[in-house]
Enzyme design. Sequence first.
Site, PDB file in Angstrom:
ATOM      1  N   CYS A 207     -10.296  14.618  11.410  1.00 37.44           N
ATOM      2  CA  CYS A 207      -9.131  15.492  11.204  1.00 37.44           C
ATOM      3  C   CYS A 207      -8.220  15.533  12.432  1.00 37.44           C
ATOM      4  CB  CYS A 207      -9.563  16.913  10.883  1.00 37.44           C
ATOM      5  SG  CYS A 207     -11.075  17.050   9.949  1.00 37.44           S
TER       6      CYS A 207
ATOM      7  N   ASP B  92     -14.943  22.041  11.167  1.00 37.48           N
ATOM      8  CA  ASP B  92     -15.966  22.624  10.281  1.00 37.48           C
ATOM      9  C   ASP B  92     -16.860  21.560   9.684  1.00 37.48           C
ATOM     10  OD1 ASP B  92     -14.625  24.871  10.861  1.00 37.48           O
ATOM     11  OD2 ASP B  92     -14.273  25.495   8.791  1.00 37.48           O
TER      12      ASP B  92
ATOM     13  N   ASP C 290      -9.191  22.996   9.540  1.00 39.27           N
ATOM     14  CA  ASP C 290      -9.102  24.308   8.888  1.00 39.27           C
ATOM     15  C   ASP C 290      -8.504  25.417   9.762  1.00 39.27           C
ATOM     16  OD1 ASP C 290     -10.614  22.759   7.213  1.00 39.27           O
ATOM     17  OD2 ASP C 290     -12.165  24.255   6.888  1.00 39.27           O
ATOM     18  N   LYS C 291      -9.034  25.565  10.970  1.00 35.83           N
ATOM     19  CA  LYS C 291      -8.635  26.715  11.801  1.00 35.83           C
ATOM     20  C   LYS C 291      -7.453  26.395  12.702  1.00 35.83           C
ATOM     21  CE  LYS C 291     -12.246  28.494  10.021  1.00 35.83           C
ATOM     22  NZ  LYS C 291     -12.619  27.275   9.275  1.00 35.83           N
TER      23      LYS C 291
ATOM     24  N   GLU D 116     -19.393  29.523   7.462  1.00 36.95           N
ATOM     25  CA  GLU D 116     -19.312  29.079   6.065  1.00 36.95           C
ATOM     26  C   GLU D 116     -20.683  28.623   5.595  1.00 36.95           C
ATOM     27  OE1 GLU D 116     -16.420  25.995   5.896  1.00 36.95           O
ATOM     28  OE2 GLU D 116     -14.742  27.383   5.999  1.00 36.95           O
TER      29      GLU D 116
ATOM     30  N   SER E  91     -17.086  27.615   2.198  1.00 33.61           N
ATOM     31  CA  SER E  91     -16.142  26.548   2.512  1.00 33.61           C
ATOM     32  C   SER E  91     -15.170  26.375   1.361  1.00 33.61           C
ATOM     33  CB  SER E  91     -16.922  25.254   2.715  1.00 33.61           C
ATOM     34  OG  SER E  91     -16.098  24.151   2.421  1.00 33.61           O
TER      35      SER E  91
HETATM   36 FE1  FES Z   1     -11.410  19.196   9.414  1.00 30.76          FE
HETATM   37 FE2  FES Z   1     -12.516  19.550   6.952  1.00 30.76          FE
HETATM   38  S1  FES Z   1     -13.514  19.404   8.901  1.00 30.76           S
HETATM   39  S2  FES Z   1     -10.431  19.537   7.534  1.00 30.76           S
END
Ligand code: FES
Length: 571
Positions: free
Chosen positions: A50, A82, A124-125, A446, A472
């Site tokens: 990511c 995550d 995500d964060k 999560e 999640s």
């Molecule tokens: Fe980065 Fe899912 S771990 S978007």
Amino acid sequence: MALNKYSGIYTKDDSLPASQAMLIGSGVKEEDLRKPFVGICSTGFEGNTCNMHLNGLADAVKIGVQANGMVGLRFNTIGVSDGITNGNAGMRYSLVSRELIADSIEAMAGAHYYDAVATVVGCDKNMPGALIAMARLNRPSVMIYGGTIKGGEYKGQKLNIVSCFEAYGKKLNGTISDEDYRGIIRNACPGPGACGGMYTANTMAAAIETLGMSLPFSSSATAVSPEKNQEALDTGAYILNLLEKDIKPRDILTREAFENALVMITVLGGSTNAVLHLIAIAHAAGVHLTMEDFQDVSNRVPVLADLKPSGKYLMEDLSALGGVPAVQKTLLEAGLLNGDLLTVTGKTLAENLENVKPLGAEQDLLRPLSNPIKSDGHIQILYGNLASKGAVAKISGKEGLRFEGPAIVFNSEEELNDGIAAGKIQPGQVVVIRYVGPKGGPGMPEMLKPTSAIMGAGLGDKVALITDGRFSGGTHGFVIGHVSPEAYDGGTIALVEDGDWIVLDASTNTIDVQLDEAELTARRSVWQRPKANVQSGVLLKYIRTVSDASHGCITDLQDEAYVNARETSPS
Ligand code: FES
């Protein structure tokens, strides 16, 4: 108006020679000292799909900024993945990282008087963290999403990150060979980009594009597409326009914009994590947004998109059909979005969509309003004696609207994982995972590993799960998270015992344990708060400062007067 309103403080005359000397020493030309300074923050780092390419995109943003007569100054902040932390203690740092990202961008841009901010973020964060900082700083800002990953493939099966967890469930169940298990892991992530379904990253990216804080197509262009690099190059011109017109995040982040974002995540069937993140971003922007607002939108807006985790398509498939703008145009024409709201292009949402085609009958990813996947929203806010401050359910419709059964209680994710492996979970039970809330976890981890393991074990539609932690964005099934007050704060969830009868009803929006008040009072009188899981460091600071989930798990909770006053920049 001078465009270097902030950086001009130390470059406008000779009174701050050390500041100027340091800038010149670090490569800023003397003749450029009075140009606007744009802080370009990336959460790029190695070892995670990511974020692995974000520093390259930040370089492209800098090229565009410099080409438009400004000074671009790159810096980095953290970006917890995550996908890597899931299923172990590292996950406790995930939600915490949102605050660290917000705080560090605010501190960096505030300390160095950047006139504008661009953030290049991908997980995500990262995105809510960046948006919180932009809202706090309230200086012209654009968020650039790193983009969604391409799907993987193994033996003809399309893969995404959740395929790995589901394969793990099959492994526990003995229904997959070791070779195929490793084959799925080897092929699930074929290159850069955020998890490809409508999980939390893509949910937040689509919400933020609809809020107006990223450029059109930002949320659906894949990480490796030429369009993504072009978006980064183009950002400088848009930042210059924002500076010239003095358009700041709080001009864009209005209550109506949040309502648009809520409509978008509902139509797309997005992640429940959006509840926490959008409440937190709204607080930073001085907008009063509550869990009830999510319910209000869920009551009037259907789920239309057939996207994973409960559907079949990935974000890259939506990208090929015209991306999030095509969805926006469809919703705009249906009267579900307010097109009059300002965006970072300097134009309104409707103006941005002028040449965009809506999605029609040529595709089956986005259903027509006349034939929705679910006639109301999948995000349902439940209240009851188990959650007086609310809980968040993700109801796709496939799992039914009501579940009742005896509780089986676990005091940590690890306990639950052991319980699953030992075959303790039986069909019909309500699995309670507690002491994993914002303070109890800490960090509200999560539950992706246990939920996927339950799915893989064939129990996905036979049990319900409730927790004061999170699920999640990749989770599906009858799952209820964000139970508030959390167990660590003495919420009723802390008092539940094995065998207690729990009734969950998404049609009446209730979550109750069938115990009378006298029994609850008796149990409460002997309940003791467990010792905190951590005794030092950032997690201890988090326990001391974090708000409950109904307030978005923020660490600078202000009273309503602040939120309503919409104060301006902290510096
Ligand atoms: Fe980065 Fe899912 S771990 S978007």
